[in-house]
Scaffold this active site. Sequence first.
Site, PDB file in Angstrom:
ATOM      1  N   LYS A  89     -62.129  33.358  67.554  1.00 55.13           N
ATOM      2  CA  LYS A  89     -62.729  33.216  65.952  1.00 55.13           C
ATOM      3  C   LYS A  89     -63.072  31.415  65.617  1.00 55.13           C
ATOM      4  O   LYS A  89     -62.618  30.274  66.230  1.00 55.13           O
ATOM      5  CB  LYS A  89     -61.252  33.317  65.587  1.00 55.13           C
ATOM      6  CG  LYS A  89     -60.975  32.536  63.727  1.00 55.13           C
ATOM      7  CD  LYS A  89     -60.299  32.794  62.891  1.00 55.13           C
ATOM      8  CE  LYS A  89     -60.035  32.375  61.639  1.00 55.13           C
ATOM      9  NZ  LYS A  89     -59.200  32.304  60.594  1.00 55.13           N
ATOM     10  N   LYS A 147     -57.204  27.982  49.117  1.00 56.16           N
ATOM     11  CA  LYS A 147     -55.897  27.783  49.882  1.00 56.16           C
ATOM     12  C   LYS A 147     -55.164  26.516  49.045  1.00 56.16           C
ATOM     13  O   LYS A 147     -55.748  25.488  48.404  1.00 56.16           O
ATOM     14  CB  LYS A 147     -55.659  26.592  51.246  1.00 56.16           C
ATOM     15  CG  LYS A 147     -56.387  27.537  52.398  1.00 56.16           C
ATOM     16  CD  LYS A 147     -56.199  27.361  53.782  1.00 56.16           C
ATOM     17  CE  LYS A 147     -56.569  28.319  53.952  1.00 56.16           C
ATOM     18  NZ  LYS A 147     -55.378  29.457  54.761  1.00 56.16           N
ATOM     19  N   ASP A 169     -62.033  26.527  56.941  1.00 57.09           N
ATOM     20  CA  ASP A 169     -61.497  27.874  56.283  1.00 57.09           C
ATOM     21  C   ASP A 169     -60.551  27.347  54.783  1.00 57.09           C
ATOM     22  O   ASP A 169     -59.451  26.822  55.112  1.00 57.09           O
ATOM     23  CB  ASP A 169     -60.257  28.704  57.019  1.00 57.09           C
ATOM     24  CG  ASP A 169     -59.671  29.477  55.771  1.00 57.09           C
ATOM     25  OD1 ASP A 169     -60.890  30.088  55.477  1.00 57.09           O
ATOM     26  OD2 ASP A 169     -58.790  29.992  56.474  1.00 57.09           O
ATOM     27  N   ARG A 218     -60.146  37.710  60.382  1.00 62.57           N
ATOM     28  CA  ARG A 218     -59.826  39.335  60.923  1.00 62.57           C
ATOM     29  C   ARG A 218     -61.330  39.877  60.575  1.00 62.57           C
ATOM     30  O   ARG A 218     -62.036  41.071  60.914  1.00 62.57           O
ATOM     31  CB  ARG A 218     -58.814  40.400  60.288  1.00 62.57           C
ATOM     32  CG  ARG A 218     -58.574  39.990  58.813  1.00 62.57           C
ATOM     33  CD  ARG A 218     -57.133  41.002  58.083  1.00 62.57           C
ATOM     34  NE  ARG A 218     -56.431  39.288  58.133  1.00 62.57           N
ATOM     35  CZ  ARG A 218     -55.322  39.008  57.994  1.00 62.57           C
ATOM     36  NH1 ARG A 218     -54.821  40.899  57.395  1.00 62.57           N
ATOM     37  NH2 ARG A 218     -54.535  37.689  57.862  1.00 62.57           N
ATOM     38  N   GLU A 273     -59.942  35.980  56.408  1.00 62.60           N
ATOM     39  CA  GLU A 273     -61.122  36.161  56.538  1.00 62.60           C
ATOM     40  C   GLU A 273     -61.627  35.654  57.705  1.00 62.60           C
ATOM     41  O   GLU A 273     -62.380  36.549  58.078  1.00 62.60           O
ATOM     42  CB  GLU A 273     -61.945  34.844  56.041  1.00 62.60           C
ATOM     43  CG  GLU A 273     -62.601  33.172  56.725  1.00 62.60           C
ATOM     44  CD  GLU A 273     -60.567  32.818  56.739  1.00 62.60           C
ATOM     45  OE1 GLU A 273     -59.714  33.088  56.425  1.00 62.60           O
ATOM     46  OE2 GLU A 273     -60.381  31.979  58.050  1.00 62.60           O
ATOM     47  N   ASP A 311     -59.497  25.820  62.169  1.00 58.78           N
ATOM     48  CA  ASP A 311     -59.845  27.469  62.558  1.00 58.78           C
ATOM     49  C   ASP A 311     -60.892  27.331  63.202  1.00 58.78           C
ATOM     50  O   ASP A 311     -61.028  28.820  63.672  1.00 58.78           O
ATOM     51  CB  ASP A 311     -60.423  27.475  60.748  1.00 58.78           C
ATOM     52  CG  ASP A 311     -59.327  29.114  60.902  1.00 58.78           C
ATOM     53  OD1 ASP A 311     -58.495  29.631  61.449  1.00 58.78           O
ATOM     54  OD2 ASP A 311     -59.905  29.691  59.743  1.00 58.78           O
ATOM     55  N   ASP A 313     -59.072  35.167  51.718  1.00 59.85           N
ATOM     56  CA  ASP A 313     -58.502  33.584  53.041  1.00 59.85           C
ATOM     57  C   ASP A 313     -58.371  34.605  54.211  1.00 59.85           C
ATOM     58  O   ASP A 313     -57.767  34.288  54.880  1.00 59.85           O
ATOM     59  CB  ASP A 313     -57.261  32.457  52.137  1.00 59.85           C
ATOM     60  CG  ASP A 313     -56.765  32.113  53.272  1.00 59.85           C
ATOM     61  OD1 ASP A 313     -57.660  31.360  54.209  1.00 59.85           O
ATOM     62  OD2 ASP A 313     -55.702  31.337  52.435  1.00 59.85           O
TER      63      ASP A 313
HETATM   64  N1  BES Z   1     -56.671  30.204  59.152  1.00 60.44           N
HETATM   65  C1  BES Z   1     -56.231  30.696  58.803  1.00 60.44           C
HETATM   66  C2  BES Z   1     -54.212  30.640  59.379  1.00 60.44           C
HETATM   67  C3  BES Z   1     -53.750  29.506  59.986  1.00 60.44           C
HETATM   68  C4  BES Z   1     -52.101  29.180  58.876  1.00 60.44           C
HETATM   69  C5  BES Z   1     -54.471  29.087  61.073  1.00 60.44           C
HETATM   70  C6  BES Z   1     -52.351  28.315  59.821  1.00 60.44           C
HETATM   71  C7  BES Z   1     -53.830  28.026  61.141  1.00 60.44           C
HETATM   72  C8  BES Z   1     -52.747  27.223  60.206  1.00 60.44           C
HETATM   73  C9  BES Z   1     -56.045  32.096  58.120  1.00 60.44           C
HETATM   74  O1  BES Z   1     -57.879  32.369  57.566  1.00 60.44           O
HETATM   75  C10 BES Z   1     -55.064  32.679  56.644  1.00 60.44           C
HETATM   76  O2  BES Z   1     -55.251  31.765  56.260  1.00 60.44           O
HETATM   77  N2  BES Z   1     -54.114  33.113  57.184  1.00 60.44           N
HETATM   78  C11 BES Z   1     -54.008  34.158  55.875  1.00 60.44           C
HETATM   79  C12 BES Z   1     -53.756  35.174  55.762  1.00 60.44           C
HETATM   80  C13 BES Z   1     -53.003  35.986  54.188  1.00 60.44           C
HETATM   81  C14 BES Z   1     -54.160  35.538  53.199  1.00 60.44           C
HETATM   82  C15 BES Z   1     -52.978  37.082  54.501  1.00 60.44           C
HETATM   83  C16 BES Z   1     -52.215  33.488  56.014  1.00 60.44           C
HETATM   84  O3  BES Z   1     -51.850  33.254  57.067  1.00 60.44           O
HETATM   85  O4  BES Z   1     -51.724  33.018  54.989  1.00 60.44           O
HETATM   86 ZN    ZN Z   2     -58.843  31.470  58.168  1.00 56.33          ZN
HETATM   87 ZN    ZN Z   3     -57.951  32.492  55.597  1.00 55.50          ZN
END
Ligand code: BES
Ligand code: ZN
Ligand code: ZN
Length: 510
Positions: A278, A290, A283, A364, A362, A301, A360
């Site tokens: 990734k 966020k 992000d 996937r 993103e 990220d 967010d």
């Molecule tokens: N980059 C984040 C995940 C992340 C969280 C990485 C903490 C490192 C530390 C990812 O893109 C994200 O925002 N995921 C969301 C998914 C949700 C919106 C379904 C999450 O985990 O909250």
């Molecule tokens: Zn992310």
């Molecule tokens: Zn994200």
Amino acid sequence: MEFTIIREIGADVSTDLLVLFATQADKADTKASRTEAFTAVDATLDGELERMIDARSYTGGAGERIVFPTLGKRKAKYVAVIGIGKRSTRDLDVVRKTGGMIALIAREVRARRVVVECVEEPKHAVSNWAARSTEALVEGVLLGSHRFHAYKGTMHKKEKEPPAITTVSLLAPDGRAVRSMDESVRTAQTLCEATNLARDLVNTPSEDMTPSRLADVARSLSIRGSHISCRVLNEAQMERMGMHATVAVGRGSMHRPVAVHLSYLPPKRKKRIAVVGKAVTFDSGGLSIKPADAMTTMKIDMAGAASVIGLFRALATVKPDVEVHGIFLAVENMPSGSAYRPGDVVKAMDGTTIEVLNTDAEGRLTLADAICYAAKQKPDTIVDLATLTGACVGALGEDIAGLFTSNDALASKLLDAADEAGDPLWRLPLYEPYAQLVKSKIADLKNITGTRYGGAITAALFLKSFSGSIPWAHIDIAGPSYVERETRPDQPYGASGYGVRMLVKYLEKL
Ligand code: BES
Ligand code: ZN
Ligand code: ZN
């Protein structure tokens, strides 16, 4: 930092820091055994070491340490006694952490020259212990002493950073071990240089580590004799290839997306493996922005891509007989007038349509395209590494990555490699009934589920279909890719370089 293997430690060895080890007694109340070097040095200090240990009810448990100056009495300026635990429970991870502790102590006493005695074999015989413990110890020292100072300014210069270690002399248990220990030192140096490169890339602020900069770093790995080449696609070429989901994620940013394809093609190659990372250089969450606290570390990220780059750096030296494809699609996820929106439907490279309900989620979307592209290379296996979900951190904590695959043989290979490398990894289920949760009413898939639970699993299930019938494993590294709370001395604050050493070990074993 230079490492040399030595055959003995003179009782009055001249060094800044002399490191001795204490073994914990297997039964409580019995006195721990002392090593030859310990007894010899203690004799020259009139039994001072032993008295000091007695006075502090020191047991030699793993990580227990005593450090003291010899105040001009000896040529070793400081002596450290580090506990390495019981012989019955000793393993390579204890040794790696001990190496990290040596790095910490060396900083504390500002040592440049360090002499270290050998780590006694565990009770259960381990093959090549001298070599393997050397590799783990050197890794600990190199990983534990790495610091990211590229952005320190004038204030820092006044603070007087401790000097870097210049030489580490490691005692060999016997003459036969010297050669294999030398080799272990070189292996550890290669692996840690690659890990520390990945760390630096992740630590670099997103302002400077943009998608095109990440591609430049990948390009710089393709040097003569490395068998590595690098192909970079711009946004228009990505569109033409059908990577619409990724391009949509990148639309809100001033930095254009790039696709990077590193190939390592050695003369002899038995297997072909694709490793996908990734690569979201920042992000923000996009329009589904966020909260401030969740955004502060989102420069990390792209840690999956950094591990792919670290892997390729190591491949140039390790040169395994495996064809390796390293793939990442680099984008920045930002909110703006041109950003993709919740409700939009985007199309991945294989034609799958995806309803975006949260910008967010993103990762996937970019991985969908990246895994499709990887599958087109017709590899025997695809492994992806991604800082994908906060839910995985909730499940396993901050040190441990989550492994998802329906292929048991692949799982066991990756778990073994992770164990050997010291990259903590735990398998989680790809529970098929949850796949319904990412089905969309208006498109093929949707990028969130509508429940707070099981998010690491549903994200993994979302990715599954894009690998087609090719054996695939997904590793969620959202937790371990960045260390905010230090739990072990070989993992100092900041990016960890998680996955680089595991991937090398995995490829070497194929
Ligand atoms: N980059 C984040 C995940 C992340 C969280 C990485 C903490 C490192 C530390 C990812 O893109 C994200 O925002 N995921 C969301 C998914 C949700 C919106 C379904 C999450 O985990 O909250
Ligand atoms: Zn992310
Ligand atoms: Zn994200």
